[in-house]
Design an enzyme around this catalytic site. Structure first.
Site, PDB file in Angstrom:
ATOM      1  N   LYS A 201       0.846  -1.197   0.000  1.00 50.79           N
ATOM      2  CA  LYS A 201       0.000   0.000   0.000  1.00 50.79           C
ATOM      3  C   LYS A 201       0.881   1.246   0.000  1.00 50.79           C
ATOM      4  O   LYS A 201       0.676   2.176  -0.764  1.00 50.79           O
ATOM      5  CB  LYS A 201      -0.911  -0.038   1.231  1.00 50.79           C
ATOM      6  CG  LYS A 201      -1.840   1.138   1.320  1.00 50.79           C
ATOM      7  CD  LYS A 201      -2.712   1.043   2.553  1.00 50.79           C
ATOM      8  CE  LYS A 201      -3.338   2.387   2.834  1.00 50.79           C
ATOM      9  NZ  LYS A 201      -4.090   2.419   4.084  1.00 50.79           N
ATOM     10  N   GLU A 207      11.039  -4.585   3.768  1.00 45.89           N
ATOM     11  CA  GLU A 207      11.187  -5.981   3.336  1.00 45.89           C
ATOM     12  C   GLU A 207      10.705  -6.146   1.885  1.00 45.89           C
ATOM     13  O   GLU A 207      11.356  -6.787   1.060  1.00 45.89           O
ATOM     14  CB  GLU A 207      10.355  -6.930   4.218  1.00 45.89           C
ATOM     15  CG  GLU A 207      10.758  -6.992   5.671  1.00 45.89           C
ATOM     16  CD  GLU A 207       9.944  -6.044   6.534  1.00 45.89           C
ATOM     17  OE1 GLU A 207       9.800  -4.856   6.164  1.00 45.89           O
ATOM     18  OE2 GLU A 207       9.464  -6.485   7.590  1.00 45.89           O
ATOM     19  N   GLY A 260      -4.354  -1.825   5.465  1.00 50.41           N
ATOM     20  CA  GLY A 260      -3.592  -2.987   4.980  1.00 50.41           C
ATOM     21  C   GLY A 260      -4.246  -4.308   5.350  1.00 50.41           C
ATOM     22  O   GLY A 260      -4.417  -5.198   4.514  1.00 50.41           O
ATOM     23  N   ARG A 261      -4.653  -4.447   6.619  1.00 50.33           N
ATOM     24  CA  ARG A 261      -5.207  -5.738   7.065  1.00 50.33           C
ATOM     25  C   ARG A 261      -6.643  -5.961   6.603  1.00 50.33           C
ATOM     26  O   ARG A 261      -7.241  -6.997   6.902  1.00 50.33           O
ATOM     27  CB  ARG A 261      -5.080  -5.873   8.584  1.00 50.33           C
ATOM     28  CG  ARG A 261      -5.679  -4.741   9.390  1.00 50.33           C
ATOM     29  CD  ARG A 261      -5.262  -4.844  10.859  1.00 50.33           C
ATOM     30  NE  ARG A 261      -5.641  -3.667  11.632  1.00 50.33           N
ATOM     31  CZ  ARG A 261      -4.912  -2.574  11.748  1.00 50.33           C
ATOM     32  NH1 ARG A 261      -3.767  -2.464  11.099  1.00 50.33           N
ATOM     33  NH2 ARG A 261      -5.316  -1.557  12.496  1.00 50.33           N
ATOM     34  N   GLU A 346      -3.504  -6.720  15.381  1.00 52.92           N
ATOM     35  CA  GLU A 346      -2.983  -5.415  14.947  1.00 52.92           C
ATOM     36  C   GLU A 346      -4.060  -4.339  15.129  1.00 52.92           C
ATOM     37  O   GLU A 346      -3.755  -3.177  15.347  1.00 52.92           O
ATOM     38  CB  GLU A 346      -2.520  -5.474  13.477  1.00 52.92           C
ATOM     39  CG  GLU A 346      -1.644  -4.300  13.070  1.00 52.92           C
ATOM     40  CD  GLU A 346      -0.928  -4.483  11.732  1.00 52.92           C
ATOM     41  OE1 GLU A 346       0.280  -4.778  11.717  1.00 52.92           O
ATOM     42  OE2 GLU A 346      -1.580  -4.334  10.691  1.00 52.92           O
ATOM     43  N   HIS A 377      -3.461 -33.814  18.109  1.00 57.52           N
ATOM     44  CA  HIS A 377      -2.310 -34.676  18.415  1.00 57.52           C
ATOM     45  C   HIS A 377      -1.087 -33.842  18.777  1.00 57.52           C
ATOM     46  O   HIS A 377       0.026 -34.342  18.784  1.00 57.52           O
ATOM     47  CB  HIS A 377      -2.014 -35.572  17.208  1.00 57.52           C
ATOM     48  CG  HIS A 377      -3.176 -36.439  16.835  1.00 57.52           C
ATOM     49  ND1 HIS A 377      -3.420 -37.653  17.417  1.00 57.52           N
ATOM     50  CD2 HIS A 377      -4.213 -36.220  15.970  1.00 57.52           C
ATOM     51  CE1 HIS A 377      -4.531 -38.175  16.906  1.00 57.52           C
ATOM     52  NE2 HIS A 377      -5.036 -37.311  16.030  1.00 57.52           N
ATOM     53  N   LYS A 495      10.015  -0.840  13.477  1.00 56.78           N
ATOM     54  CA  LYS A 495      10.550  -0.460  12.156  1.00 56.78           C
ATOM     55  C   LYS A 495      11.689   0.536  12.320  1.00 56.78           C
ATOM     56  O   LYS A 495      12.725   0.440  11.658  1.00 56.78           O
ATOM     57  CB  LYS A 495       9.448   0.177  11.295  1.00 56.78           C
ATOM     58  CG  LYS A 495       8.401  -0.792  10.807  1.00 56.78           C
ATOM     59  CD  LYS A 495       7.458  -0.109   9.832  1.00 56.78           C
ATOM     60  CE  LYS A 495       6.285  -0.982   9.469  1.00 56.78           C
ATOM     61  NZ  LYS A 495       5.243  -0.310   8.707  1.00 56.78           N
TER      62      LYS A 495
HETATM   63  O1  F6P Z   1       2.652  -4.216   9.926  1.00 55.88           O
HETATM   64  C1  F6P Z   1       2.407  -2.886   9.630  1.00 55.88           C
HETATM   65  C2  F6P Z   1       1.825  -2.741   8.262  1.00 55.88           C
HETATM   66  O2  F6P Z   1       1.647  -1.393   8.036  1.00 55.88           O
HETATM   67  C3  F6P Z   1       0.524  -3.508   8.064  1.00 55.88           C
HETATM   68  O3  F6P Z   1      -0.564  -2.864   8.595  1.00 55.88           O
HETATM   69  C4  F6P Z   1       0.512  -3.678   6.586  1.00 55.88           C
HETATM   70  O4  F6P Z   1      -0.400  -4.636   6.157  1.00 55.88           O
HETATM   71  C5  F6P Z   1       1.954  -4.046   6.339  1.00 55.88           C
HETATM   72  O5  F6P Z   1       2.696  -3.251   7.255  1.00 55.88           O
HETATM   73  C6  F6P Z   1       2.444  -3.856   4.934  1.00 55.88           C
HETATM   74  O6  F6P Z   1       2.339  -2.517   4.535  1.00 55.88           O
HETATM   75  P1  F6P Z   1       2.416  -2.102   3.012  1.00 55.88           P
HETATM   76  O7  F6P Z   1       1.269  -2.715   2.315  1.00 55.88           O
HETATM   77  O8  F6P Z   1       2.369  -0.611   3.009  1.00 55.88           O
HETATM   78  O9  F6P Z   1       3.717  -2.625   2.472  1.00 55.88           O
END
Ligand code: F6P
Length: 525
Positions: A201, A207, A260-261, A346, A377, A495
């Site tokens: 987003k 990463e 995002g979530r 979150e 199990h 972060k």
């Molecule tokens: O973990 C924090 C967060 O902002 C989440 O809410 C989100 O889904 C994720 O990092 C990835 O963010 P982006 O889609 O901006 O890479």
């Protein structure tokens, strides 16, 4: 007059002197009263610490927290994300695009419909073999790069519906920057026949960008700049995606009113469309929309997401229970507990209320889980006899493919047996044949609460409704706890500090606590 809080606590204490089985004897209509059916979902809440009095108090609780007004606020597009001054309009992503919805003077349904067109065109072109790699070979593999909501949603959907895939595309997911995973993908895949979808987003998650750089170099090393056409981006930050080298035609937009979530309903789910086709994605949206209508239009005491939310808040604040296990008796849904961890934890793991004041009780439960019957199990021993209280959501699928009746009976039978055993337990009288000194070891106290949720079938419609159910539950929990469920400031600290530890690892050592400094020195040695 006694406060609602005291009344709820008093009512909770009454349950210390009774057990769940007695509650069924007290009210023959209990199962009916606590069973809900909507949008292909059957949910039985009767094996929980609730009774008629609970309903009365819950009703007052909902009024006190203005839950109806809260539901209307999110539905109408009010800025419910108060710290980031945004609405949370993910539910509009699954509403019919023919319905006008104006936000800041623009009809967002038109914007959504336009992206659907793009997704349809792009996916048809890849799935039909029209979109070829730089050396004119057929695309065989997709690597989806993203993390958190930009990965878990499409990954869950691709796993859930892999068995319904109608083509031979292999979809791979890359979330963290694990060098072994990266090298494994590069080793096994062919850059000539692989498309990379980069979902972020913000287009600034470290990463995701590092993984995208590695794979862009991998593509370019093989095919030069021509290979750039094998990259697709899904982002709300179009400028950054373009600056990364993605062709404007290959960027699917997202909007800041989709958290995002909550982005599973957006173009982030392109891998699912590539695997199962646009119609499956549309069916997912339709199912979720069915649940939205239930949530928005049903009275609160007959409203399934509202009732599930009340249960969690009830256990959390009055029974001092700190966790919930979610067990899916469906291998296809094995990622669901993890997906739910982001959605729920979150959103609700907060220390401040709407007004920025400290909360005086913890919000959010620890969500964890696994699949049935495997977890029986593994960790069920602790649930049956360990002395902890773990409310469970048992998730099962009613319909199964023909020819597998024995397997289906077994998995459903085990699912129901667990909730029954956890509630009823086994006392020493039932063990009369066992030598007396061994009896106690074999007893189970029972009285463990659980909820059984049955999906009519594992179809995109029902799964859409199922995911939306848990989303709405989170919305209501935000209202009951009085927290903003749409921001995540806590994640930011990790972060920021990760920037510093990286400098320490690669350049000069920064100031850290002595444990961290020692580990950093060990890693550098
Ligand atoms: O973990 C924090 C967060 O902002 C989440 O809410 C989100 O889904 C994720 O990092 C990835 O963010 P982006 O889609 O901006 O890479």
């Amino acid at each position: 007059m006694t406060s609602l809080k005291n009344q709820l606590q008093h009512h909770c204490n009454e349950f210390q002197h009774t057990d769940l089985q007695t509650l069924f004897q007290q009210n023959p209509d209990r199962v009916n009263e606590w069973t809900f059916q909507t949008a292909g979902i059957y949910a039985d809440l009767s094996k929980n610490y609730v009774n008629k009095q609970t309903k009365k108090l819950w009703h007052t609780w909902l009024e006190k927290c203005q839950v109806r007004a809260g539901i209307e606020a999110i539905t109408n597009g009010d800025k419910v994300n108060t710290s980031e001054h945004r609405p949370a309009l993910h539910h509009r992503l699954r509403a019919p695009t023919s319905e006008t919805f104006i936000l800041d003077g623009k009809n967002i349904s038109e914007q959504i419909a336009k992206v659907h067109q793009q997704m349809r065109k792009m996916s048809t072109s890849i799935r039909s073999g029209k979109w070829l790699g730089y050396s004119d070979k057929l695309i065989t593999d997709i690597i989806h790069i993203g993390i958190g909501g930009s990965e878990l949603g499409p990954h869950l959907l691709c796993q859930t519906f892999a068995h319904l895939s109608d083509n031979k595309l292999n979809i791979h997911f890359l979330a963290s920057t694990d060098p072994i995973r990266l090298s494994e993908l590069k080793q096994h895949l062919n850059p000539e026949t692989t498309i990379i979808t980069i979902a972020s987003k913000s287009f600034s998650t470290e990463e995701t960008l590092v993984n995208a750089q590695y794979l862009r170099e991998w593509l370019r090393a093989a095919g030069g700049e021509k290979a750039d056409k094998q990259m697709i981006a899904i982002s709300a930050n179009i400028d950054k995606a373009q600056a990364f080298g993605i062709d404007t035609q290959h960027i699917l937009p997202l909007w800041d009113w989709v958290g995002g979530r909550f982005s599973i309903w957006s173009a982030i789910s392109l891998p699912f469309v590539l695997q199962n086709g646009f119609n499956a994605y549309q069916a997912l949206l339709n199912g979720a929309h069915e649940m939205d209508k239930h949530f928005q239009q049903t009275g609160l005491m007959a409203n399934l997401p509202v009732q599930l939310a009340l249960l969690d808040a009830w256990y959390n604040h009055y029974f001092a229970i700190n966790n919930r296990a979610v067990i899916t008796y469906a291998h296809s849904l094995r990622l669901f507990p993890q997906y739910l961890q982001q959605l729920d934890m979150e959103s609700l793991g907060k220390r401040a209320n709407f007004d920025g004041k400290p909360l005086n009780q913890p919000s959010g439960l620890i969500i964890w889980g696994g699949t049935g019957t495997e977890s029986q199990h593994a960790f069920f021993q602790l649930l049956h006899q360990g002395q902890r209280q773990v409310p469970i959501d048992f998730i099962a699928i009613k319909d199964a493919p023909k020819g597998y009746e024995r397997a289906q009976q077994l998995i459903l039978g085990h699912c129901l047996a667990q909730s029954e055993a956890l509630m009823s337990g086994r006392d020493e009288y039932a063990l009369a044949d066992i030598p007396s000194k061994e009896r106690y070891q074999r007893t189970s106290p029972g009285n463990h609460p659980s909820t059984t949720i049955i999906l009519k079938a594992l179809t995109p419609e029902v799964v859409g409704a199922f995911i939306a159910l848990y989303e709405h539950k989170v919305t209501v929990l935000g209202l009951l706890y009085g927290v903003n469920a749409y921001d995540q400031w806590g994640v930011e600290l990790g972060k920021v500090l990760a920037q510093k530890t990286q400098i320490s690892l690669t350049k000069t050592m920064q100031a850290h606590d002595s444990s961290t400094t020692t580990i950093l020195n060990y890693l550098k040695s």
